[in-house]
Design a protein around this motif. Sequence first.
Motif, PDB file in Angstrom:
ATOM      1  N   TYR A   1      26.081  -9.713   9.989  1.00  0.00           N
ATOM      2  CA  TYR A   1      26.988  -9.340   8.909  1.00  0.00           C
ATOM      3  C   TYR A   1      28.412  -9.797   9.221  1.00  0.00           C
ATOM      4  CZ  TYR A   1      23.346  -6.611   6.676  1.00  0.00           C
ATOM      5  OH  TYR A   1      22.190  -6.242   6.041  1.00  0.00           O
ATOM      6  N   ALA A   2      29.109 -10.240   8.186  1.00  0.00           N
ATOM      7  CA  ALA A   2      30.491 -10.693   8.332  1.00  0.00           C
ATOM      8  C   ALA A   2      31.439  -9.645   7.752  1.00  0.00           C
ATOM      9  CB  ALA A   2      30.694 -12.020   7.613  1.00  0.00           C
TER      10      ALA A   2
ATOM     11  N   GLU B   1      37.324   2.369   6.553  1.00  0.00           N
ATOM     12  CA  GLU B   1      36.006   1.978   6.074  1.00  0.00           C
ATOM     13  C   GLU B   1      36.038   0.478   5.895  1.00  0.00           C
ATOM     14  OE1 GLU B   1      33.647   4.386   3.078  1.00  0.00           O
ATOM     15  OE2 GLU B   1      34.159   2.630   1.865  1.00  0.00           O
ATOM     16  N   ALA B   2      34.950  -0.189   6.188  1.00  0.00           N
ATOM     17  CA  ALA B   2      34.932  -1.648   6.103  1.00  0.00           C
ATOM     18  C   ALA B   2      33.804  -2.127   5.233  1.00  0.00           C
ATOM     19  CB  ALA B   2      34.811  -2.260   7.501  1.00  0.00           C
ATOM     20  N   GLY B   3      34.032  -3.265   4.565  1.00  0.00           N
ATOM     21  CA  GLY B   3      33.016  -3.930   3.777  1.00  0.00           C
ATOM     22  C   GLY B   3      32.461  -5.120   4.539  1.00  0.00           C
ATOM     23  N   TRP B   4      31.150  -5.113   4.761  1.00  0.00           N
ATOM     24  CA  TRP B   4      30.440  -6.169   5.489  1.00  0.00           C
ATOM     25  C   TRP B   4      29.436  -6.816   4.546  1.00  0.00           C
ATOM     26  CZ3 TRP B   4      31.358  -6.897  10.843  1.00  0.00           C
ATOM     27  CH2 TRP B   4      32.138  -5.899  11.459  1.00  0.00           C
ATOM     28  N   GLN B   5      29.077  -8.077   4.836  1.00  0.00           N
ATOM     29  CA  GLN B   5      28.239  -8.801   3.900  1.00  0.00           C
ATOM     30  C   GLN B   5      27.376  -9.841   4.620  1.00  0.00           C
ATOM     31  OE1 GLN B   5      29.586  -9.839  -0.366  1.00  0.00           O
ATOM     32  NE2 GLN B   5      30.253 -11.557   0.856  1.00  0.00           N
TER      33      GLN B   5
ATOM     34  N   LEU C   1      39.679  -3.735  12.998  1.00  0.00           N
ATOM     35  CA  LEU C   1      38.798  -2.722  13.565  1.00  0.00           C
ATOM     36  C   LEU C   1      38.638  -2.960  15.053  1.00  0.00           C
ATOM     37  CD1 LEU C   1      35.925  -2.926  10.910  1.00  0.00           C
ATOM     38  CD2 LEU C   1      37.725  -1.185  11.001  1.00  0.00           C
ATOM     39  N   PRO C   2      38.359  -1.919  15.829  1.00  0.00           N
ATOM     40  CA  PRO C   2      38.090  -2.119  17.260  1.00  0.00           C
ATOM     41  C   PRO C   2      36.783  -2.894  17.439  1.00  0.00           C
ATOM     42  CG  PRO C   2      38.490   0.215  16.742  1.00  0.00           C
ATOM     43  CD  PRO C   2      38.288  -0.485  15.452  1.00  0.00           C
ATOM     44  N   ALA C   3      36.827  -3.941  18.250  1.00  0.00           N
ATOM     45  CA  ALA C   3      35.630  -4.757  18.455  1.00  0.00           C
ATOM     46  C   ALA C   3      34.515  -3.979  19.128  1.00  0.00           C
ATOM     47  CB  ALA C   3      35.978  -6.001  19.266  1.00  0.00           C
ATOM     48  N   ASP C   4      34.869  -2.932  19.892  1.00  0.00           N
ATOM     49  CA  ASP C   4      33.847  -2.164  20.602  1.00  0.00           C
ATOM     50  C   ASP C   4      33.365  -0.944  19.823  1.00  0.00           C
ATOM     51  OD1 ASP C   4      36.122  -0.637  20.805  1.00  0.00           O
ATOM     52  OD2 ASP C   4      35.960  -0.282  22.967  1.00  0.00           O
ATOM     53  N   ASP C   5      33.790  -0.791  18.566  1.00  0.00           N
ATOM     54  CA  ASP C   5      33.281   0.288  17.721  1.00  0.00           C
ATOM     55  C   ASP C   5      31.774   0.090  17.555  1.00  0.00           C
ATOM     56  OD1 ASP C   5      33.968   2.373  15.338  1.00  0.00           O
ATOM     57  OD2 ASP C   5      32.449   0.942  14.674  1.00  0.00           O
ATOM     58  N   PRO C   6      30.972   1.159  17.708  1.00  0.00           N
ATOM     59  CA  PRO C   6      29.517   0.991  17.624  1.00  0.00           C
ATOM     60  C   PRO C   6      29.051   0.330  16.331  1.00  0.00           C
ATOM     61  CG  PRO C   6      30.048   3.144  18.515  1.00  0.00           C
ATOM     62  CD  PRO C   6      31.349   2.542  18.070  1.00  0.00           C
ATOM     63  N   GLY C   7      29.646   0.710  15.208  1.00  0.00           N
ATOM     64  CA  GLY C   7      29.260   0.117  13.939  1.00  0.00           C
ATOM     65  C   GLY C   7      29.617  -1.354  13.860  1.00  0.00           C
ATOM     66  N   VAL C   8      30.779  -1.704  14.395  1.00  0.00           N
ATOM     67  CA  VAL C   8      31.201  -3.109  14.423  1.00  0.00           C
ATOM     68  C   VAL C   8      30.226  -3.931  15.245  1.00  0.00           C
ATOM     69  CG1 VAL C   8      32.996  -4.704  15.193  1.00  0.00           C
ATOM     70  CG2 VAL C   8      33.631  -2.573  14.014  1.00  0.00           C
ATOM     71  N   ARG C   9      29.911  -3.459  16.446  1.00  0.00           N
ATOM     72  CA  ARG C   9      28.984  -4.188  17.317  1.00  0.00           C
ATOM     73  C   ARG C   9      27.620  -4.354  16.635  1.00  0.00           C
ATOM     74  NH1 ARG C   9      30.433  -0.483  21.458  1.00  0.00           N
ATOM     75  NH2 ARG C   9      28.260   0.249  21.382  1.00  0.00           N
ATOM     76  N   PHE C  10      27.134  -3.301  16.027  1.00  0.00           N
ATOM     77  CA  PHE C  10      25.810  -3.315  15.411  1.00  0.00           C
ATOM     78  C   PHE C  10      25.745  -4.324  14.273  1.00  0.00           C
ATOM     79  CE2 PHE C  10      22.842  -1.646  12.197  1.00  0.00           C
ATOM     80  CZ  PHE C  10      21.671  -1.571  12.950  1.00  0.00           C
ATOM     81  N   LEU C  11      26.714  -4.286  13.377  1.00  0.00           N
ATOM     82  CA  LEU C  11      26.669  -5.152  12.207  1.00  0.00           C
ATOM     83  C   LEU C  11      26.878  -6.622  12.577  1.00  0.00           C
ATOM     84  CD1 LEU C  11      28.532  -2.783   9.774  1.00  0.00           C
ATOM     85  CD2 LEU C  11      26.192  -3.601   9.495  1.00  0.00           C
TER      86      LEU C  11
ATOM     87  N   VAL D   1      22.311 -10.932  -1.821  1.00  0.00           N
ATOM     88  CA  VAL D   1      23.319 -10.657  -0.801  1.00  0.00           C
ATOM     89  C   VAL D   1      23.228  -9.183  -0.434  1.00  0.00           C
ATOM     90  CG1 VAL D   1      25.109 -10.228  -2.539  1.00  0.00           C
ATOM     91  CG2 VAL D   1      25.783 -10.803  -0.208  1.00  0.00           C
ATOM     92  N   LEU D   2      23.402  -8.893   0.862  1.00  0.00           N
ATOM     93  CA  LEU D   2      23.349  -7.522   1.358  1.00  0.00           C
ATOM     94  C   LEU D   2      24.746  -7.106   1.768  1.00  0.00           C
ATOM     95  CD1 LEU D   2      20.145  -7.893   3.585  1.00  0.00           C
ATOM     96  CD2 LEU D   2      20.300  -7.259   1.154  1.00  0.00           C
ATOM     97  N   LYS D   3      25.147  -5.911   1.349  1.00  0.00           N
ATOM     98  CA  LYS D   3      26.501  -5.429   1.618  1.00  0.00           C
ATOM     99  C   LYS D   3      26.448  -4.050   2.255  1.00  0.00           C
ATOM    100  CE  LYS D   3      27.393  -6.227  -2.782  1.00  0.00           C
ATOM    101  NZ  LYS D   3      28.065  -6.408  -4.098  1.00  0.00           N
ATOM    102  N   VAL D   4      27.409  -3.789   3.119  1.00  0.00           N
ATOM    103  CA  VAL D   4      27.492  -2.501   3.808  1.00  0.00           C
ATOM    104  C   VAL D   4      28.929  -2.009   3.718  1.00  0.00           C
ATOM    105  CG1 VAL D   4      27.293  -1.298   6.017  1.00  0.00           C
ATOM    106  CG2 VAL D   4      25.624  -3.078   5.418  1.00  0.00           C
ATOM    107  N   ALA D   5      29.125  -0.756   3.326  1.00  0.00           N
ATOM    108  CA  ALA D   5      30.428  -0.090   3.383  1.00  0.00           C
ATOM    109  C   ALA D   5      30.269   1.094   4.315  1.00  0.00           C
ATOM    110  CB  ALA D   5      30.877   0.360   2.002  1.00  0.00           C
ATOM    111  N   VAL D   6      30.972   1.082   5.435  1.00  0.00           N
ATOM    112  CA  VAL D   6      30.726   2.086   6.466  1.00  0.00           C
ATOM    113  C   VAL D   6      32.037   2.500   7.122  1.00  0.00           C
ATOM    114  CG1 VAL D   6      30.313   0.320   8.222  1.00  0.00           C
ATOM    115  CG2 VAL D   6      29.327   2.596   8.515  1.00  0.00           C
TER     116      VAL D   6
END
Length: 350
Positions: free
Chosen positions: A163-164, A342-346, A148-158, A123-128
Amino acid sequence: MSLTIDELVMPDALDAPGGDDFAEYATLSNDVERHTLGTDLLAMGLHEMLSEYVSTASRTRRHLVARHGDVMVGRAMITTRPLTPEAGAYLMVDVTPARRRRGIGTALLAAAEALAVELGAPVLKVAVAHSVRDGGERVEPPTGFGDLPADDPGVRFLRAHGYALEQVTRISLLDADRLRDLAAAGVPDDYRLLTWAGPTLDQWIDELAALRTRMSTDAPSAGMVMLPDPWDAGRVHEHDERIASSSRTMLTAAVEHVPSGVLAGFTEIVVSEGGAVAVQEDTLVLTDHRGRRLGMLLKRVNAEQLVATFPSVEAVVTWNAEENRPMLDVNEQMGFREIGREAGWQKHVL
């Protein structure tokens, strides 16, 4: 000019071979976080970043850099745990803001993912860090706490790369004026307060190792794949020595349950030499000892220790899961205010 992605070998010291490349790598990381949060309060010094980014017996870290010609335009870090490989890998990918939307982040992420899978991560995880803005379309984790804002660059990218969003963490700051007004309440019967500056006192190393192990399972983790992360006296020693060797001081407050002789809880603050902002690290009160306001007591006592030891510190910053309402209640009563998220994505790959 073509993009190249290579592995960065960590230097033994900043003035050792490879030190200049690492300094460029670290500066890029700080610049990205400053751009995202709109503040440089969380920027790490080069010595402390080198200390945190090296591999240890319990944590393996690999680093990739992307360059256009001689210019470093992105970086990635892959963190795995040799003791618990089934917990997966944490990835961090940063691209300098001026070079975004050119495929650099996608290429770096693909390289980081490939390396993590090669290392056996299921499993791959991201904290950003993400920007904090109200209004507009929002993205929420399954916990229902935070968004989180849906249009945040990090949100859009992940989201675009599969990533969920699993968890939202609040980044909070306590200003110096509020910090100096804090005073600890009385200690409940059957408990004794302990404080120290620097490495863990020898008599409490085993107890603190047990608390740190519990931290890996007791802290809210939402839907993130988490496994017990074992600590022992040797790992505590290594951690403490690494903090001290990077010109940082760790301030600890703990509470002993006197009848059993067990440490019922602890909290830690780390301060960089000459730094204006202290970092609130782990805080834990064991389940059997909750409901006695020990968390509040520990944080206030350690705040007093911080002011007495480092009177020039201007603020304390901390991170808490949005679903961790008991700890957020403590922080809000102390005067902490939100400065970012900061958000945790997986993403599952095996």
